[in-house]
Design a protein around this motif. Structure first.
Motif, PDB file in Angstrom:
ATOM      1  N   GLN A   1      35.824  45.856  41.328  1.00  7.66           N
ATOM      2  CA  GLN A   1      34.480  45.407  40.998  1.00  7.66           C
ATOM      3  C   GLN A   1      33.556  46.598  41.058  1.00  7.66           C
ATOM      4  O   GLN A   1      33.545  47.342  42.048  1.00  7.66           O
ATOM      5  CB  GLN A   1      34.016  44.332  41.990  1.00  7.66           C
ATOM      6  CG  GLN A   1      32.633  43.804  41.671  1.00  7.66           C
ATOM      7  CD  GLN A   1      32.184  42.722  42.646  1.00  7.66           C
ATOM      8  OE1 GLN A   1      32.807  42.498  43.671  1.00  7.66           O
ATOM      9  NE2 GLN A   1      31.104  42.066  42.307  1.00  7.66           N
TER      10      GLN A   1
ATOM     11  N   ASN B   1      42.479  43.877  37.357  1.00  8.72           N
ATOM     12  CA  ASN B   1      41.342  43.093  36.895  1.00  8.72           C
ATOM     13  C   ASN B   1      40.053  43.867  37.147  1.00  8.72           C
ATOM     14  O   ASN B   1      39.842  44.374  38.249  1.00  8.72           O
ATOM     15  CB  ASN B   1      41.293  41.739  37.609  1.00  8.72           C
ATOM     16  CG  ASN B   1      40.288  40.809  36.975  1.00  8.72           C
ATOM     17  OD1 ASN B   1      40.268  40.660  35.761  1.00  8.72           O
ATOM     18  ND2 ASN B   1      39.463  40.182  37.785  1.00  8.72           N
TER      19      ASN B   1
ATOM     20  N   LYS C   1      35.866  43.808  37.083  1.00  2.27           N
ATOM     21  CA  LYS C   1      34.633  43.031  37.056  1.00  2.27           C
ATOM     22  C   LYS C   1      33.456  43.998  37.086  1.00  2.27           C
ATOM     23  O   LYS C   1      33.360  44.827  37.983  1.00  2.27           O
ATOM     24  CB  LYS C   1      34.553  42.096  38.263  1.00  2.27           C
ATOM     25  CG  LYS C   1      35.561  40.987  38.233  1.00  2.27           C
ATOM     26  CD  LYS C   1      35.371  40.040  39.392  1.00  2.27           C
ATOM     27  CE  LYS C   1      36.341  38.886  39.280  1.00  2.27           C
ATOM     28  NZ  LYS C   1      36.108  37.889  40.338  1.00  2.27           N
TER      29      LYS C   1
ATOM     30  N   ASN D   1      34.750  40.604  32.785  1.00  2.00           N
ATOM     31  CA  ASN D   1      35.757  40.105  33.718  1.00  2.00           C
ATOM     32  C   ASN D   1      37.059  40.067  32.930  1.00  2.00           C
ATOM     33  O   ASN D   1      37.380  39.073  32.288  1.00  2.00           O
ATOM     34  CB  ASN D   1      35.392  38.726  34.249  1.00  2.00           C
ATOM     35  CG  ASN D   1      36.358  38.239  35.314  1.00  2.00           C
ATOM     36  OD1 ASN D   1      37.321  38.925  35.656  1.00  2.00           O
ATOM     37  ND2 ASN D   1      36.113  37.055  35.833  1.00  2.00           N
TER      38      ASN D   1
ATOM     39  N   GLU E   1      41.998  44.153  42.109  1.00  2.00           N
ATOM     40  CA  GLU E   1      40.740  43.737  41.498  1.00  2.00           C
ATOM     41  C   GLU E   1      39.714  44.835  41.793  1.00  2.00           C
ATOM     42  O   GLU E   1      39.505  45.178  42.949  1.00  2.00           O
ATOM     43  CB  GLU E   1      40.246  42.416  42.066  1.00  2.00           C
ATOM     44  CG  GLU E   1      38.913  41.999  41.468  1.00  2.00           C
ATOM     45  CD  GLU E   1      38.406  40.686  42.016  1.00  2.00           C
ATOM     46  OE1 GLU E   1      38.856  39.635  41.539  1.00  2.00           O
ATOM     47  OE2 GLU E   1      37.587  40.736  42.955  1.00  2.00           O
TER      48      GLU E   1
END
Length: 66
Positions: A58, A4, A6, A11, A56
């Motif tokens: 970011q 994922n 971001k 997103n 994830e």
């Protein structure tokens, strides 16, 4: 395998290639490690870190000022 991402208004889930690093991601997005800080699963990470299935990532834009 997927991870994922971001970043700003992004997103989304992205496909993951084998041995794909944070630096590969920055290159694919046309971003520089000099202006971006990466977090992997909530922890600051380096560009050489390999992104794993389910991670994830970011990306945070560094803002300079004076």
């Amino acid at each position: 395998m997927k991870f994922n991402l971001k970043f700003k208004d992004i997103n989304e889930t992205k496909e993951l290639a084998e041995n794909y690093t944070v630096q590969n991601l920055l290159n694919d997005l046309g971003l520089s490690a000099q202006t971006i800080v990466a977090k992997q699963n909530g922890e600051l990470t380096i560009e050489e870190s390999v992104i794993n299935d389910g991670d994830e990532i970011q990306l945070v834009q560094i803002i300079y000022g004076g």
